[in-house]
Design a protein around this motif. Structure first.
Motif, short mmCIF file in Angstrom:
data_model
loop_
_atom_site.label_atom_id
_atom_site.label_comp_id
_atom_site.label_asym_id
_atom_site.label_seq_id
_atom_site.Cartn_x
_atom_site.Cartn_y
_atom_site.Cartn_z
N ILE A 284 0.83 -1.20 0.00
CA ILE A 284 0.00 0.00 0.00
C ILE A 284 0.87 1.26 0.00
N ASN A 285 2.03 1.22 0.67
CA ASN A 285 2.91 2.39 0.70
C ASN A 285 3.42 2.78 -0.68
N TYR A 286 3.42 1.82 -1.62
CA TYR A 286 3.91 2.11 -2.96
C TYR A 286 2.92 2.96 -3.75
N ILE A 287 1.71 3.11 -3.26
CA ILE A 287 0.75 4.00 -3.89
C ILE A 287 0.99 5.39 -3.30
N ILE A 288 1.73 6.20 -4.01
CA ILE A 288 2.21 7.46 -3.42
C ILE A 288 1.28 8.63 -3.64
N ASP A 289 0.29 8.46 -4.50
CA ASP A 289 -0.70 9.52 -4.73
C ASP A 289 -1.95 9.20 -3.92
N GLU A 290 -2.38 10.13 -3.09
CA GLU A 290 -3.51 9.87 -2.21
C GLU A 290 -4.79 9.60 -2.99
N GLU A 291 -4.97 10.26 -4.11
CA GLU A 291 -6.16 10.02 -4.93
C GLU A 291 -6.16 8.59 -5.46
N ASP A 292 -4.97 8.10 -5.81
CA ASP A 292 -4.87 6.71 -6.26
C ASP A 292 -5.18 5.74 -5.13
N LEU A 293 -4.76 6.09 -3.91
CA LEU A 293 -5.03 5.20 -2.78
C LEU A 293 -6.53 5.16 -2.48
N ILE A 294 -7.17 6.32 -2.55
CA ILE A 294 -8.63 6.35 -2.37
C ILE A 294 -9.31 5.50 -3.44
N LYS A 295 -8.82 5.61 -4.66
CA LYS A 295 -9.38 4.80 -5.75
C LYS A 295 -9.17 3.31 -5.48
N THR A 296 -8.01 2.96 -4.94
CA THR A 296 -7.74 1.56 -4.61
C THR A 296 -8.71 1.06 -3.56
N PHE A 297 -8.91 1.85 -2.50
CA PHE A 297 -9.83 1.44 -1.44
C PHE A 297 -11.26 1.33 -1.96
N ASN A 298 -11.66 2.24 -2.83
CA ASN A 298 -12.98 2.14 -3.45
C ASN A 298 -13.11 0.87 -4.29
N ASN A 299 -12.03 0.55 -4.99
CA ASN A 299 -12.01 -0.64 -5.83
C ASN A 299 -12.12 -1.90 -4.98
N VAL A 300 -11.40 -1.93 -3.87
CA VAL A 300 -11.50 -3.07 -2.96
C VAL A 300 -12.94 -3.22 -2.47
N TRP A 301 -13.54 -2.09 -2.04
CA TRP A 301 -14.93 -2.10 -1.58
C TRP A 301 -15.86 -2.71 -2.63
N ASN A 302 -15.68 -2.28 -3.87
CA ASN A 302 -16.55 -2.74 -4.95
C ASN A 302 -16.37 -4.22 -5.27
N HIS A 303 -15.22 -4.78 -4.90
CA HIS A 303 -14.95 -6.20 -5.19
C HIS A 303 -15.19 -7.11 -4.00
N LEU A 304 -15.65 -6.56 -2.90
CA LEU A 304 -15.94 -7.37 -1.71
C LEU A 304 -17.43 -7.70 -1.62
N GLU A 305 -17.70 -8.92 -1.16
CA GLU A 305 -19.07 -9.25 -0.79
C GLU A 305 -19.46 -8.47 0.46
N GLU A 306 -20.75 -8.30 0.67
CA GLU A 306 -21.21 -7.65 1.89
C GLU A 306 -20.71 -8.45 3.10
N GLY A 307 -20.11 -7.75 4.06
CA GLY A 307 -19.51 -8.42 5.21
C GLY A 307 -18.10 -8.91 4.95
N GLY A 308 -17.58 -8.65 3.74
CA GLY A 308 -16.23 -9.09 3.39
C GLY A 308 -15.17 -8.33 4.18
N ILE A 309 -13.98 -8.91 4.24
CA ILE A 309 -12.89 -8.39 5.06
C ILE A 309 -11.70 -7.99 4.20
N PHE A 310 -11.13 -6.86 4.53
CA PHE A 310 -9.96 -6.31 3.83
C PHE A 310 -8.81 -6.23 4.83
N ILE A 311 -7.72 -6.92 4.54
CA ILE A 311 -6.57 -7.00 5.44
C ILE A 311 -5.33 -6.49 4.70
#
Length: 246
Positions: free
Chosen positions: A111-138
């Motif tokens: 995660i530290n390799y994502i140096i642009d904060e907008e890109d990191l927000i996009k990554t977190f949004n992407n993770v959210w969109n790919h998780l089932e409801e109740g899914g876990i992100f570690i």
């Protein structure tokens, strides 16, 4: 130019001190603590497949991806025996699959390799969109303290059999970015050495910044720990592990 081209072939030798089986066991403990029993798992930035091996061996239906084709080539050597594992070439910011997962995992400060904060927000949004409801992100990060005070402005030298390298670092307090400058001397016969250079960059994020971005992405429950424990990190914790629930 991919930063992991030549580095991919040295990666496992350089990471020999990392206990990936212990890391896998920690993730299993997290699943247990949060009452999760995932079947489908997505691993982001899987590298050479060291954690993927244990996830695949356990029997998870695993999809793992990395930006580096060279890293994936090394991972394939370890994972081709598993029919339950799929390897793909994608990046953390823009990955896209036509399926959702019970768990998404990323380790080793990717995660530290994502140096642009907008890109990191996009990554977190992407993770959210790919998780089932109740899914876990570690995932984990190198802490702000580690990048600024332990790595930043310091030089490390290591001499191993057939590998010698120097690691010079610079921390920019205006951008919170740590630049790593590595010079390798590698030999296959112990007499003739090939020299090459690598440059890496990691962004130092504060815990509250990560939590804020995860909340913005929609995660309902967010916890963080000193890595490999369930203890709260202190001001000198070097690796912080986050757990976020959709």
């Amino acid at each position: 130019m991919n930063i992991y081209n030549k580095f991919a072939y040295l990666y496992d030798d350089l990471m020999v001190d990392f206990d990936y089986e212990n890391w896998f066991n920690y993730i299993e403990n997290i699943f247990e603590k949060y009452n999760k029993n995932p079947k489908k798992v997505l691993e982001m930035a899987c590298g050479t497949g060291n954690l993927s091996y244990y996830l695949g061996k356990k029997g998870y239906k695993l999809t793992c991806f990395d930006l580096s084709e060279d890293m994936l080539s090394k991972a394939y050597e370890k994972l081709r025996r598993f029919k339950n594992v799929k390897l793909l070439n994608q990046d953390m910011v823009n990955f896209n699959f036509n399926e959702n997962f019970d768990a998404v995992i990323s380790i080793c400060d990717s995660i530290n390799y994502i140096i642009d904060e907008e890109d990191l927000i996009k990554t977190f949004n992407n993770v959210w969109n790919h998780l089932e409801e109740g899914g876990i992100f570690i995932f984990d990060i190198n802490s702000y303290y580690k990048l600024k005070y332990i790595i930043g402005h310091n030089t490390f030298v290591e001499d191993r059999e057939n590998i010698f390298y120097t690691w010079e670092n610079y921390f920019d307090e205006d951008t919170d970015i740590c630049d790593f400058y590595l010079t390798f001397f590698v030999s296959e016969d112990g007499e003739n050495f090939l020299r090459f250079n690598e440059e890496h960059r990691e962004k130092a994020y504060k815990t509250e910044e990560i939590v804020h971005m995860l909340k913005e992405a929609g995660f309902s429950k967010i916890d963080y720990y000193s890595a490999f424990t369930f203890d709260r990190p202190d001001e000198k914790t070097e690796r912080i592990n986050f757990v976020a629930i959709k």
